[in-house]
Enzyme design. Structure first.
Site, short mmCIF file in Angstrom:
data_model
loop_
_atom_site.label_atom_id
_atom_site.label_comp_id
_atom_site.label_asym_id
_atom_site.label_seq_id
_atom_site.Cartn_x
_atom_site.Cartn_y
_atom_site.Cartn_z
N LYS A 73 32.80 -8.49 -19.31
CA LYS A 73 31.65 -8.74 -18.44
C LYS A 73 30.59 -7.70 -18.75
O LYS A 73 30.91 -6.53 -19.03
CB LYS A 73 32.09 -8.59 -16.97
CG LYS A 73 31.16 -9.27 -16.01
CD LYS A 73 31.53 -10.72 -15.82
CE LYS A 73 30.62 -11.40 -14.83
NZ LYS A 73 31.03 -12.78 -14.55
N GLY A 173 27.85 -22.93 1.81
CA GLY A 173 26.97 -22.74 0.65
C GLY A 173 26.85 -24.03 -0.13
O GLY A 173 27.82 -24.50 -0.74
N VAL A 174 25.65 -24.63 -0.08
CA VAL A 174 25.46 -25.89 -0.81
C VAL A 174 24.40 -25.70 -1.89
O VAL A 174 23.41 -26.41 -1.96
CB VAL A 174 25.14 -27.07 0.14
CG1 VAL A 174 26.37 -27.44 0.95
CG2 VAL A 174 23.97 -26.77 1.08
N GLY A 175 24.64 -24.70 -2.73
CA GLY A 175 23.79 -24.46 -3.90
C GLY A 175 24.24 -25.37 -5.03
O GLY A 175 24.72 -26.49 -4.81
N ASN A 176 24.13 -24.87 -6.27
CA ASN A 176 24.44 -25.72 -7.43
C ASN A 176 25.85 -26.28 -7.38
O ASN A 176 26.06 -27.47 -7.56
CB ASN A 176 24.27 -24.90 -8.71
CG ASN A 176 22.81 -24.56 -8.93
OD1 ASN A 176 21.93 -25.37 -8.69
ND2 ASN A 176 22.56 -23.33 -9.38
N VAL A 177 26.82 -25.42 -7.12
CA VAL A 177 28.22 -25.89 -7.13
C VAL A 177 28.57 -26.59 -5.82
O VAL A 177 29.16 -27.68 -5.83
CB VAL A 177 29.20 -24.71 -7.37
CG1 VAL A 177 30.63 -25.21 -7.35
CG2 VAL A 177 28.89 -24.03 -8.69
P1 NAD Z 1 23.90 -20.88 -5.87
O1 NAD Z 1 23.11 -19.63 -5.74
O2 NAD Z 1 23.29 -22.09 -6.50
O3 NAD Z 1 24.42 -21.34 -4.41
C1 NAD Z 1 24.87 -20.45 -3.45
C2 NAD Z 1 24.43 -21.01 -2.11
O4 NAD Z 1 25.00 -20.23 -1.07
C3 NAD Z 1 22.91 -20.96 -1.90
O5 NAD Z 1 22.45 -22.23 -1.49
C4 NAD Z 1 22.73 -19.91 -0.81
O6 NAD Z 1 21.61 -20.17 0.03
C5 NAD Z 1 24.04 -20.04 -0.06
N1 NAD Z 1 24.42 -18.88 0.73
C6 NAD Z 1 24.26 -17.56 0.47
N2 NAD Z 1 24.77 -16.82 1.46
C7 NAD Z 1 25.28 -17.68 2.38
C8 NAD Z 1 25.94 -17.52 3.62
N3 NAD Z 1 26.18 -16.32 4.15
N4 NAD Z 1 26.36 -18.63 4.28
C9 NAD Z 1 26.10 -19.86 3.78
N5 NAD Z 1 25.46 -20.06 2.62
C10 NAD Z 1 25.05 -18.99 1.92
O7 NAD Z 1 25.25 -20.46 -6.61
P2 NAD Z 1 26.31 -21.42 -7.32
O8 NAD Z 1 26.03 -21.43 -8.78
O9 NAD Z 1 26.40 -22.69 -6.57
O10 NAD Z 1 27.65 -20.57 -7.15
C11 NAD Z 1 28.30 -20.52 -5.88
C12 NAD Z 1 29.49 -19.57 -5.95
O11 NAD Z 1 30.38 -20.02 -6.97
C13 NAD Z 1 29.12 -18.13 -6.36
O12 NAD Z 1 30.01 -17.24 -5.70
C14 NAD Z 1 29.39 -18.10 -7.85
O13 NAD Z 1 29.69 -16.78 -8.29
C15 NAD Z 1 30.60 -19.00 -7.94
N6 NAD Z 1 30.78 -19.63 -9.25
C16 NAD Z 1 29.79 -20.41 -9.76
C17 NAD Z 1 29.99 -21.00 -11.01
C18 NAD Z 1 28.93 -21.90 -11.60
O14 NAD Z 1 29.24 -22.64 -12.56
N7 NAD Z 1 27.71 -21.91 -11.09
C19 NAD Z 1 31.19 -20.80 -11.72
C20 NAD Z 1 32.19 -20.01 -11.16
C21 NAD Z 1 31.96 -19.43 -9.92
#
Ligand code: NAD
Length: 345
Positions: A73, A173-177
């Site tokens: 990392k 958390g309803v971001g990308n994943v």
């Molecule tokens: P993202 O930033 O697109 O989504 C995260 C979401 O969580 C955002 O919408 C944010 O507003 C919300 N959030 C933040 N704090 C919050 C809280 N206290 N309560 C509720 N919602 C909250 O990120 P992502 O890419 O969707 O990743 C989500 C998680 O999965 C992260 O922990 C990331 O490390 C992990 N992850 C992602 C991937 C990937 O392919 N993107 C792969 C492995 C792990």
């Protein structure tokens, strides 16, 4: 069992100040692969500790995903704004190049495709760039969502003896994943309860999918079958665990357990825990395939295996009455140790 850090590579700017670190935990299975994080750190010590912890996590994640990669990392200290982002990622790219393929980078928290394009000007040892033709690449999030969904299907079958239809799934958390996972769950007939600090985003998704929308505190106390943390790390801790009213936890967030003891506490409460790095490996599977020049079909095959791997871990955990995260760590350590021994003999 040996769990030694192989190498720490400090990244220094023109004034010889440390502005980042590349931590290589293991190259037993192949080059150390793991993303590059850009973050605020209070001290060099904090930054190095974070890199070391994250690199070990990548070793375990890559090993259990069956990837021909070790774990590493990179962590860069986020300078105060405004700063020259291109110069920072050029410097980082040169540092990756100096390692001559021992470490392969990609994006992570705080970095994106455009940063990796800058890195690519300095080195070939980078993935997480745009997708070309039917080859793997591009945004890893849909693969992460699919892997979590597959894991959840199997874990629900083991925990509740049913498929996901009609089960209540609370997604934090309803971001990308998280959003991608919600759409898959909706199609499978699950009842969705969602929360995000971005309330507008959560409200829009709730309307699209007919989901129930709660505020961020309520999601940790809601009565549901499954909790899917898809936002932050350390969400499972001594404060939140006593409030949970679910039977299964399965989500994408990295480092969900605040401490090892929290995994034990979940077991004491009879809450099944699907270890985060086992279920969220879809993203690194896609990044690895991009680096190896593989196809989307190969990515899909590997991602669909996540459920079976989790089933094995949960079965062993139940048989031994051991927390699943302990079983997962042990399995990953075994894979790495066996490869080291084979290489030494
Ligand atoms: P993202 O930033 O697109 O989504 C995260 C979401 O969580 C955002 O919408 C944010 O507003 C919300 N959030 C933040 N704090 C919050 C809280 N206290 N309560 C509720 N919602 C909250 O990120 P992502 O890419 O969707 O990743 C989500 C998680 O999965 C992260 O922990 C990331 O490390 C992990 N992850 C992602 C991937 C990937 O392919 N993107 C792969 C492995 C792990």
């Amino acid at each position: 069992m040996s769990d030694l850090q192989e190498r720490l590579h400090l990244i220094r700017d023109d004034n010889s100040d440390i502005c980042g670190v590349i931590a290589i935990h293991s190259t037993a299975l192949g080059p150390a692969a793991g993303g590059c994080r850009l973050w605020h750190y209070a001290s060099d010590q904090n930054m190095i500790e974070d890199a070391v912890r994250l690199a070990r996590g990548m070793s375990y994640k890559n090993a259990l995903a069956g990837l021909p990669f070790g774990g590493g990392k990179a962590v860069l200290r986020k300078p105060d704004e405004p700063f020259d982002r291109t110069a920072l990622f050029r410097l980082f790219g040169r540092s990756v190049e100096e390692l001559q393929g021992e470490y392969i980078t990609a994006e992570d928290v705080g970095t994106g495709i455009s940063d990796m394009r800058t890195v690519r000007q300095q080195t070939y040892y980078v993935a997480g760039l745009e997708q070309h033709g039917g080859r793997a690449g591009g945004d890893p999030s849909p693969w992460t969502s699919l892997g979590v969904f597959e894991a959840m299907k199997i874990a629900a079958r083991i925990r509740f003896g049913s498929d996901l239809k009609g089960l209540r799934v609370a997604v934090q958390g309803v971001g990308n994943v998280g959003a991608g996972l919600c759409r898959l769950l909706h199609r499978a007939g699950a009842k969705l309860i969602i929360a995000d600090i971005d309330t507008e985003k959560a409200a829009a998704l709730a309307e699209e999918l007919g989901a129930h929308h709660l505020n961020v505190d309520e999601i940790l106390r809601v009565d549901a079958e499954i909790f899917a943390p898809c936002a932050l790390g350390a969400v499972l801790n001594e404060k939140t665990i006593p409030t949970l009213r679910v039977g299964l936890i399965c989500g994408a967030a990295n480092n969900q357990l605040a401490t090892e003891a929290d995994g034990e506490a979940l077991m004491q409460r009879a809450i099944s825990y699907a270890p985060d790095y086992v279920v969220n490996a879809g993203g690194i599977i896609n990044v690895a395939a991009e680096y190896l020049g593989e196809s989307d079909d190969q990515v899909e095959n590997r991602v669909l295996q996540i459920g079976n791997r989790l089933a094995r871990i949960l079965q062993i955990a139940a048989d031994e009455h051991t927390p699943p995260h302990v079983v997962a760590d042990r399995m990953a350590q075994q894979i790495i140790a066996e490869r080291r021994m084979a290489a030494a003999s």
